[in-house]
Structures are given as C-alpha cells and as structure tokens.
Design a protein around this motif. Structure first.
Motif, PDB file in Angstrom:
ATOM      1  N   ASP A 244       5.494 -14.188  -4.306  1.00  0.00           N
ATOM      2  CA  ASP A 244       6.278 -12.960  -4.380  1.00  0.00           C
ATOM      3  C   ASP A 244       5.601 -11.932  -5.287  1.00  0.00           C
ATOM      4  OD1 ASP A 244       8.182 -10.977  -4.761  1.00  0.00           O
ATOM      5  OD2 ASP A 244       9.529 -12.224  -5.923  1.00  0.00           O
ATOM      6  N   ASN A 245       5.235 -12.338  -6.503  1.00  0.00           N
ATOM      7  CA  ASN A 245       4.618 -11.406  -7.438  1.00  0.00           C
ATOM      8  C   ASN A 245       3.213 -10.999  -7.015  1.00  0.00           C
ATOM      9  OD1 ASN A 245       6.527 -10.858  -9.651  1.00  0.00           O
ATOM     10  ND2 ASN A 245       6.490 -13.071  -9.931  1.00  0.00           N
ATOM     11  N   GLY A 246       2.509 -11.913  -6.349  1.00  0.00           N
ATOM     12  CA  GLY A 246       1.198 -11.548  -5.819  1.00  0.00           C
ATOM     13  C   GLY A 246       1.304 -10.444  -4.776  1.00  0.00           C
ATOM     14  N   LEU A 247       2.293 -10.565  -3.897  1.00  0.00           N
ATOM     15  CA  LEU A 247       2.516  -9.518  -2.896  1.00  0.00           C
ATOM     16  C   LEU A 247       2.974  -8.214  -3.544  1.00  0.00           C
ATOM     17  CD1 LEU A 247       4.296 -11.649  -0.136  1.00  0.00           C
ATOM     18  CD2 LEU A 247       2.022 -10.634   0.002  1.00  0.00           C
ATOM     19  N   TRP A 248       3.761  -8.323  -4.625  1.00  0.00           N
ATOM     20  CA  TRP A 248       4.220  -7.131  -5.324  1.00  0.00           C
ATOM     21  C   TRP A 248       3.040  -6.396  -5.965  1.00  0.00           C
ATOM     22  CZ3 TRP A 248       7.363  -3.467  -5.327  1.00  0.00           C
ATOM     23  CH2 TRP A 248       7.744  -2.749  -6.453  1.00  0.00           C
ATOM     24  N   VAL A 249       2.107  -7.137  -6.581  1.00  0.00           N
ATOM     25  CA  VAL A 249       0.918  -6.517  -7.157  1.00  0.00           C
ATOM     26  C   VAL A 249       0.090  -5.862  -6.063  1.00  0.00           C
ATOM     27  CG1 VAL A 249      -1.256  -6.974  -8.357  1.00  0.00           C
ATOM     28  CG2 VAL A 249       0.863  -8.055  -9.148  1.00  0.00           C
ATOM     29  N   TYR A 250      -0.017  -6.529  -4.907  1.00  0.00           N
ATOM     30  CA  TYR A 250      -0.739  -5.941  -3.776  1.00  0.00           C
ATOM     31  C   TYR A 250      -0.077  -4.632  -3.351  1.00  0.00           C
ATOM     32  CZ  TYR A 250      -2.209  -5.116   1.036  1.00  0.00           C
ATOM     33  OH  TYR A 250      -2.665  -4.528   2.191  1.00  0.00           O
ATOM     34  N   THR A 251       1.256  -4.617  -3.288  1.00  0.00           N
ATOM     35  CA  THR A 251       1.986  -3.407  -2.911  1.00  0.00           C
ATOM     36  C   THR A 251       1.649  -2.253  -3.853  1.00  0.00           C
ATOM     37  OG1 THR A 251       3.825  -4.690  -2.007  1.00  0.00           O
ATOM     38  CG2 THR A 251       4.293  -2.427  -2.629  1.00  0.00           C
ATOM     39  N   LEU A 252       1.502  -2.554  -5.132  1.00  0.00           N
ATOM     40  CA  LEU A 252       1.242  -1.505  -6.120  1.00  0.00           C
ATOM     41  C   LEU A 252      -0.201  -1.009  -6.088  1.00  0.00           C
ATOM     42  CD1 LEU A 252       3.138  -3.036  -9.176  1.00  0.00           C
ATOM     43  CD2 LEU A 252       3.945  -1.225  -7.654  1.00  0.00           C
ATOM     44  N   THR A 253      -1.113  -1.814  -5.552  1.00  0.00           N
ATOM     45  CA  THR A 253      -2.529  -1.463  -5.608  1.00  0.00           C
ATOM     46  C   THR A 253      -3.085  -0.915  -4.295  1.00  0.00           C
ATOM     47  OG1 THR A 253      -3.099  -3.773  -5.129  1.00  0.00           O
ATOM     48  CG2 THR A 253      -3.020  -3.116  -7.442  1.00  0.00           C
ATOM     49  N   VAL A 254      -2.350  -1.045  -3.183  1.00  0.00           N
ATOM     50  CA  VAL A 254      -2.865  -0.523  -1.915  1.00  0.00           C
ATOM     51  C   VAL A 254      -2.886   0.992  -1.964  1.00  0.00           C
ATOM     52  CG1 VAL A 254      -2.210  -2.484  -0.512  1.00  0.00           C
ATOM     53  CG2 VAL A 254      -0.558  -0.649  -0.897  1.00  0.00           C
ATOM     54  N   ARG A 255      -3.765   1.557  -1.206  1.00  0.00           N
ATOM     55  CA  ARG A 255      -3.941   3.010  -1.261  1.00  0.00           C
ATOM     56  C   ARG A 255      -2.883   3.766  -0.466  1.00  0.00           C
ATOM     57  NH1 ARG A 255     -10.486   4.165  -0.799  1.00  0.00           N
ATOM     58  NH2 ARG A 255     -11.056   3.059  -2.719  1.00  0.00           N
ATOM     59  N   GLN A 256      -2.311   3.128   0.555  1.00  0.00           N
ATOM     60  CA  GLN A 256      -1.335   3.835   1.373  1.00  0.00           C
ATOM     61  C   GLN A 256      -0.155   4.252   0.518  1.00  0.00           C
ATOM     62  OE1 GLN A 256      -1.031   0.134   3.694  1.00  0.00           O
ATOM     63  NE2 GLN A 256       1.162   0.525   3.703  1.00  0.00           N
ATOM     64  N   THR A 257       0.422   5.401   0.830  1.00  0.00           N
ATOM     65  CA  THR A 257       1.471   5.971  -0.016  1.00  0.00           C
ATOM     66  C   THR A 257       2.809   5.307   0.219  1.00  0.00           C
ATOM     67  OG1 THR A 257       1.791   7.711   1.638  1.00  0.00           O
ATOM     68  CG2 THR A 257       0.341   8.207  -0.223  1.00  0.00           C
ATOM     69  N   MET A 258       3.090   4.818   1.427  1.00  0.00           N
ATOM     70  CA  MET A 258       4.348   4.129   1.682  1.00  0.00           C
ATOM     71  C   MET A 258       4.047   2.757   2.259  1.00  0.00           C
ATOM     72  SD  MET A 258       7.742   5.298   3.828  1.00  0.00           S
ATOM     73  CE  MET A 258       7.034   5.088   5.451  1.00  0.00           C
ATOM     74  N   THR A 259       4.451   1.716   1.588  1.00  0.00           N
ATOM     75  CA  THR A 259       4.082   0.362   1.988  1.00  0.00           C
ATOM     76  C   THR A 259       4.863  -0.099   3.212  1.00  0.00           C
ATOM     77  OG1 THR A 259       5.707  -0.555   0.469  1.00  0.00           O
ATOM     78  CG2 THR A 259       3.478  -0.274  -0.361  1.00  0.00           C
ATOM     79  N   SER A 260       4.272  -1.016   3.965  1.00  0.00           N
ATOM     80  CA  SER A 260       4.901  -1.555   5.162  1.00  0.00           C
ATOM     81  C   SER A 260       6.086  -2.437   4.802  1.00  0.00           C
ATOM     82  CB  SER A 260       3.866  -2.363   5.955  1.00  0.00           C
ATOM     83  OG  SER A 260       4.481  -3.139   6.950  1.00  0.00           O
TER      84      SER A 260
END
Length: 312
Positions: A244-260
């Motif tokens: 869960d937290n790994g995916l959350w960190v990924y969400t914060l670091t991706v370049r896209q402005t609105m996450t899937s």
C-alpha cells in the motif's frame, strides 16, 4: 467482464470475510467482558483493533461494492468527504493499534521484576490515554480529506493535481500540497511500522531463545502463543501495508498530474486486506475468542436441536 464488475467482486470478497470476522471478534470480547467484568490489556487492544478494522471494511469496502454494482451510491461531494475521512482515520488507527499491541506484547515477555515489566504495568494503567492519543493524532491528520475530497461527478477544471479513487477525487491546489500531504501520511504510517517491526524482532529473538531452552518439550505457554499471534499480525501488516505505502510513494512521484484510479484501487485493496484477514488470525490464535465462539456455536446447535424435537 467489465473492470467495474471485477472491482466490485474484489471488494465483495473483502466484505464477505472482513465484516463477519471483525463482528465475531468484537462480539466474543464483549461477551467475555460481560461474564468476567474485565478485559486484559491485550484483549482491550485487540477489541479496539477489531473495531477500527470493522470501520475500514464497512465504510470503505461495503460502500464500494454497493456503488460498483449500482445498488446505492453515497459518493456525492459530502459522501466522499465523509467516507474518505472515516476510512483514512480508521485505517491509520488500525496501524497504530497493531503497533500498540506489538509493543505491549514485547513488554509482556519481560522477566518479572525487571524495568521492562514495570513499564508494562505502567503501560497497562495508562492504556486509555494511549487510545485517546492515537485517536486525536489520526483524526487530526485525516482532516485534509474533508477539505479536498469531491465526488467524481464534479466537473471542476482545477483537477490536475487530484488523486482519482474511482468514485471520488482528492483535489490539491498544487503539486507541493499533494506531496506534503502524501509525505505526512507516509511518515504517519512509517513510524509505527518501524517500531512494530523492532518489537516483533525482539519477540522473535525471545521465542528463539525460549525454544532452545525448552527443546524437546511440546507446546508453549499463553505468553508464547500470544507472542506468535502478534508476530503473525505484524507480518501480515508489513506485507499488505508495505505494498500500500509503496504504491502511495509511486503515486506521489509519477509525473502525471492526476493519478489513475487503478493505482488508488490497488492501494485501498491491499490496505483493506489487513482489516479483512486480521480477524482470522485473531480467531485462530486467541483462546478467549475461540472459546466464546465455540460456546455460542454449541448453544445454537443445542437450541436448534431442541426446536426441531419440539416440532416433531
């Protein structure tokens, strides 16, 4: 089969396991309290943990099922604010209560008369204060959800820094706001995770040394069984909340402005897995819960048999 149908079935499986499991644990401890007029500190922590997990499954998973199958939809702007706030609060409560349980169990294996045993007694006397403290911390830290959550039918153009959670959006005014909120959540989860992992390692060392001392003997005392159960709970936590937290960190670091919404769905699913499966660990390992449930099952079977005979 549509993606929404698959999503609904996955959340339905969590609901079908988590709701009756957590209700059974809560009912068992309440019955035990009614009979004995007291609960041991560890039992009080587990009862509180089951209540938090029930909120996670009931408020998040069950409502996701109803919305996915178009049976009901509470995800208006107000509904999203309420659901996300309660979910985030109960989810983090579940994490912190697991840490409190592991810390108390770590102190419980200390030799009588030691400083750690004294710390355990002090901990037990101030357990209510610990509950209040984690409630205050987590309700305050979840408050941004009330300000930033919107229903998915909102057509605002200022959604570029939003987190998409299928039926809701969590909107932030800037990328810095989103990252600051995400960093606060990661820290809130990482602190108890590190501490409970450390406590579990201490418990494992104790169990290993104890097994060497009593090699050749079968079984173990109540403290050893409780220690193994706590280590199992922490292992389940680290596995699911780690993803869960790994995916959350990924969400914060991706370049896209609105996450899937797929990433957010995976996060919610893995964090809810702990809330759904932890009562199974508790039921299997806690003798008090197991005895209460077996007694109720026997009473029901006796009552059903008597009812059947009286109607013949």
């Amino acid at each position: 089969m549509s993606g929404l149908m698959v999503r609904g079935l996955l959340y339905l499986s969590l609901t079908a396991i988590g709701l009756p499991g957590n209700v059974a644990v809560i009912a068992a401890f309440l019955l035990a309290y009614h009979q004995e007029r007291r609960l041991l500190p560890a039992d009080a922590i587990v009862l509180h943990l089951a209540c938090a997990n029930l909120l996670v499954v009931g408020v998040r998973c069950l409502l996701e099922v109803l919305a996915s199958f178009s049976l009901a939809n509470v995800f208006s702007d107000t509904g999203c604010k309420a659901v996300i706030y309660v979910y985030r609060t109960s989810r983090s409560l579940s994490i912190w209560l697991t840490f409190i349980l592991s810390a108390y169990q770590c102190l419980s294996i200390a030799p009588p008369g030691s400083r750690w045993a004294s710390a355990r007694d002090l901990f037990a006397r101030h357990l209510a204060l610990a509950f209040v403290t984690v409630w205050v911390i987590n309700t305050v830290m979840s408050s941004p959800a009330v300000m930033f959550s919107l229903g998915s039918n909102n057509n605002s153009t200022a959604m570029q820094y939003s987190i998409n959670v299928e039926f809701c959006f969590v909107r932030f005014l800037s990328i810095d706001d989103r990252n600051a909120n995400g960093a606060a959540q990661v820290t809130r989860d990482a602190v108890p995770m590190i501490l409970m992992t450390l406590a579990s390692l201490i418990i494992l060392v104790f169990l290993y040394r104890h097994s060497q001392q009593v090699k050749g003997l079968r079984g173990g005392g109540a403290e050893q069984r409780a220690a193994k159960a706590v280590v199992t709970l922490v292992t389940v936590y680290v596995l699911f909340y780690g993803v869960d937290n790994g995916l959350w960190v990924y969400t914060l670091t991706v370049r896209q402005t609105m996450t899937s919404s797929v990433i957010s769905d995976l996060r919610i699913f893995f964090s809810s897995l702990y809330a759904a499966l932890s009562p199974m660990v508790i039921i299997a390992s806690n003798r008090k819960v197991k005895n209460q449930l077996s007694c109720r099952a026997q009473e029901k079977a006796t009552l059903d048999k008597a009812t059947t005979l009286s109607t013949m």
